[in-house]
Scaffold this motif. Structure first.
Motif, short mmCIF file in Angstrom:
data_model
loop_
_atom_site.label_atom_id
_atom_site.label_comp_id
_atom_site.label_asym_id
_atom_site.label_seq_id
_atom_site.Cartn_x
_atom_site.Cartn_y
_atom_site.Cartn_z
N ARG A 405 -43.50 37.75 72.82
CA ARG A 405 -43.49 38.90 71.97
C ARG A 405 -42.19 39.28 71.18
O ARG A 405 -41.16 39.09 71.88
CB ARG A 405 -44.06 39.96 73.05
CG ARG A 405 -45.39 39.82 73.47
CD ARG A 405 -45.92 40.86 74.57
NE ARG A 405 -47.20 40.77 75.03
CZ ARG A 405 -48.23 41.04 74.25
NH1 ARG A 405 -48.13 41.48 73.05
NH2 ARG A 405 -49.40 40.74 74.89
N PRO A 406 -42.09 39.96 70.29
CA PRO A 406 -41.01 40.50 69.70
C PRO A 406 -40.38 41.32 70.55
O PRO A 406 -41.01 41.99 71.29
CB PRO A 406 -41.20 41.00 68.27
CG PRO A 406 -43.00 40.60 68.26
CD PRO A 406 -43.47 40.17 69.60
N GLU A 407 -39.07 41.73 70.42
CA GLU A 407 -38.28 42.71 71.20
C GLU A 407 -38.50 44.33 70.58
O GLU A 407 -39.21 44.11 69.52
CB GLU A 407 -36.77 42.48 71.02
CG GLU A 407 -35.88 43.27 71.66
CD GLU A 407 -35.88 42.98 73.03
OE1 GLU A 407 -36.47 43.65 73.94
OE2 GLU A 407 -35.78 41.79 73.67
N ARG A 408 -38.32 45.21 71.55
CA ARG A 408 -38.95 46.43 71.02
C ARG A 408 -37.93 46.93 70.00
O ARG A 408 -36.93 46.41 69.80
CB ARG A 408 -38.82 47.32 72.37
CG ARG A 408 -37.47 47.43 73.01
CD ARG A 408 -37.46 48.34 74.17
NE ARG A 408 -36.21 48.48 74.76
CZ ARG A 408 -36.01 49.12 76.11
NH1 ARG A 408 -37.09 49.61 76.70
NH2 ARG A 408 -34.79 49.10 76.48
N PRO A 409 -38.44 48.06 69.27
CA PRO A 409 -37.63 48.40 68.28
C PRO A 409 -36.02 48.92 68.48
O PRO A 409 -36.00 49.34 69.94
CB PRO A 409 -38.51 49.72 67.67
CG PRO A 409 -39.81 49.28 67.87
CD PRO A 409 -39.56 48.68 69.18
N ASN A 410 -35.16 48.90 67.88
CA ASN A 410 -33.79 49.64 68.22
C ASN A 410 -33.56 50.90 67.81
O ASN A 410 -34.71 51.45 67.16
CB ASN A 410 -32.74 48.68 67.40
CG ASN A 410 -32.87 47.12 67.31
OD1 ASN A 410 -32.42 46.86 68.34
ND2 ASN A 410 -33.28 46.80 66.33
N LEU A 411 -32.80 51.64 68.55
CA LEU A 411 -32.77 53.10 68.17
C LEU A 411 -32.86 53.52 66.56
O LEU A 411 -33.39 54.32 66.21
CB LEU A 411 -31.59 53.58 68.67
CG LEU A 411 -31.44 53.70 70.44
CD1 LEU A 411 -30.05 53.87 70.95
CD2 LEU A 411 -32.73 54.44 70.66
N GLU A 412 -31.87 52.76 65.89
CA GLU A 412 -31.97 52.71 64.57
C GLU A 412 -32.38 51.39 63.85
O GLU A 412 -31.74 50.58 63.91
CB GLU A 412 -30.57 53.43 63.81
CG GLU A 412 -30.58 53.73 62.44
CD GLU A 412 -30.51 52.64 61.44
OE1 GLU A 412 -31.61 52.20 61.04
OE2 GLU A 412 -29.38 52.11 61.37
N ASP A 413 -33.60 51.40 63.47
CA ASP A 413 -34.51 50.09 63.38
C ASP A 413 -34.65 49.79 61.73
O ASP A 413 -35.29 48.88 61.31
CB ASP A 413 -35.53 50.05 64.12
CG ASP A 413 -36.15 48.67 64.35
OD1 ASP A 413 -35.09 47.97 65.02
OD2 ASP A 413 -37.17 48.30 63.87
N ILE A 414 -34.04 50.67 60.81
CA ILE A 414 -34.08 50.76 59.33
C ILE A 414 -33.12 49.87 58.73
O ILE A 414 -33.33 48.95 57.84
CB ILE A 414 -34.36 51.94 58.85
CG1 ILE A 414 -35.64 52.77 59.35
CG2 ILE A 414 -34.34 51.98 57.12
CD1 ILE A 414 -35.57 54.18 58.70
#
Length: 451
Positions: A405-414
């Motif tokens: 599974r991919p890693e969860r999103p980062n706090l600023e993921d853009i």
């Protein structure tokens, strides 16, 4: 005539994958079908190349380069087609019954955030926090800092974590979650389990080249130290790793999870790359020292063909040992085995799959959609090559159930990492191929790598 079962099994596996893929495509919208087509074109040259290598079939590298060019043109064409389609109105997060009510109403949230950075247009309750869709006004990194500061001024530093991500339509979306939903506290016995697995792993490392195999533990600890070095730099807390021993290589490395959220995609790349990067340096030094000590005669006699199972190791052996490889037997210092095993472990962790270090790097640079494609292709290739390589089969099964599974999103993921990190990601994938692919004169002669 001897029947070769490998091509039959590979053909059957490919047909099953194609039939399953066709059935799956019938259930998808046109946009999703085109997205799958893009992923397929992106992975086709590499998957075909690795599959043929695994079957021992030499292919002119020029053909692979032409396939790369043509598939990239097809990728661009499908992308233009997708951009011309009408955009469906879908939000890729569905609140659950346990979501509760938002901690603030839409009007109060607008007052808190203001309008100069992010103007909220829609709010939904989600897991004790909220999903907020709105209009982004400004640099994403700067906007995230401003919104986080306003949220902390209102509720305190530790109450909530604010994520700035893109939803299923690519719209900027703020997700606010209670800190307890984001951060992980290890159970009391976790550290003891990690130390116990480390002790058992050192035993399996010792047996690959007694007593020199214990230096494999140095590679593992250097790898983990690299992760923690960069994690400390960005204020990210890591759980103690769960080590994975194996008889063939001594260890597959350690499974390291994030205990706190990663601030942005550049931090994710740096933390992921530092571990195997430091491990590769230590492994390479052990390998070179071992090759340098081999001419002294203090080593184990092996056939020179044994060195041809890795393109990188075979090339370094030719540079260091030279004419000695023309003898029927060549003596190799045990450090060669340790360094080589360390490089293989590093290469396996650099594979672009799920939560592996290579997968995190690909996710940081290219996004989750590309990572899902590379994960699928890599697992299929590992399954095919694993028919004759138990190490690859074991690793493939492990990541299929634990790390896919991919890693969860980062706090600023853009905001994407810079071009330097994107270039280094491709270099890492090349290093992985050089370590894992065998030396084949017919294939690499076109590149001037010898015969």
């Amino acid at each position: 005539m001897e029947y070769k079962w490998e091509p039959a099994v590979l053909t059957g596996g490919v047909l099953l994958v194609l039939m399953g893929g066709w059935w799956r495509l019938q259930m998808l919208s046109l946009d999703r079908r085109l997205a799958w087509g893009q992923w397929f074109l992106l992975a086709l040259p590499w998957g075909l190349w690795l599959g043929l290598i695994g079957l021992g079939i030499a292919v002119n590298f020029t053909v692979i380069l032409w396939m790369l060019v043509m598939t990239q043109l097809g990728y661009v064409a499908l992308g233009r087609w997708r951009r011309g389609l009408p955009v469906p109105v879908v939000l890729d997060v569905t609140p659950t019954e346990a979501a509760g009510t938002p901690f603030l109403g839409l009007a109060a949230l607008r007052e808190l955030f203001g309008w100069e950075h992010f103007f909220a247009t829609e709010l939904r309750p989600y897991r004790g926090g909220a999903i907020v869709v709105g209009n982004l006004r400004g640099n994403p990194a700067q906007v995230h800092r401003e919104l986080t500061a306003k949220l902390q001024n209102r509720f305190g530093d530790e109450a909530y974590r604010l994520f700035l991500v893109a939803d299923g339509q690519g719209r900027p979306t703020v997700v606010i979650l209670p800190t307890a939903e984001v951060e992980t506290e290890p159970v009391p016995w976790w550290r003891g389990l990690s130390l116990g697995l480390l002790g058992f792993t050192l035993l399996t490392c010792w047996q690959i080249a007694p007593p020199w195999g214990l230096l494999m533990g140095l590679v593992l600890l250097a790898h983990e130290g690299g992760h923690r070095w960069q994690a400390g730099r960005y204020g990210v807390r890591l759980l103690w790793p769960l080590w994975v021993p194996t008889a063939e290589l001594g260890a597959f490395g350690g499974i390291t999870r994030f205990a706190t959220a990663v601030p942005h995609r550049t931090a994710l790349w740096d933390i992921a790359a530092a571990g195997p990067g430091v491990g590769a340096l230590v492994s390479g030094m052990l390998l070179l020292v071992g090759l340098g000590l081999s001419p002294t005669g203090d080593g184990v006699p092996v056939e020179p063909e044994w060195l041809q199972t890795s393109l990188l190791v075979g090339g370094l052996a030719r540079l260091v040992l030279g004419a000695e490889l023309q003898e029927p037997l060549v003596r190799l210092h045990p450090l060669v085995t340790v360094g080589w095993a360390g490089l293989v472990v590093t290469a396996l962790n650099f594979l672009p799959v799920g939560c592996l270090d290579g997968g995190r790097m690909v996710q940081a640079v290219y996004g989750e959609k590309v990572l899902r494609a590379t994960t699928l292709v890599t697992l299929v290739v590992l399954g095919c090559l694993g028919l004759g390589q138990p190490v690859l089969l074991s690793w493939g099964v492990l990541i299929l159930f634990i790390q896919r599974r991919p890693e969860r999103p980062n706090l600023e993921d853009i905001t994407e990492p810079d071009d330097r990190r994107a270039f280094l990601t491709l270099g890492v994938l090349l290093l992985t191929l050089l370590v894992l692919l065998p030396w084949q004169a017919g294939l690499w002669g076109a590149l001037g790598w010898g015969g």
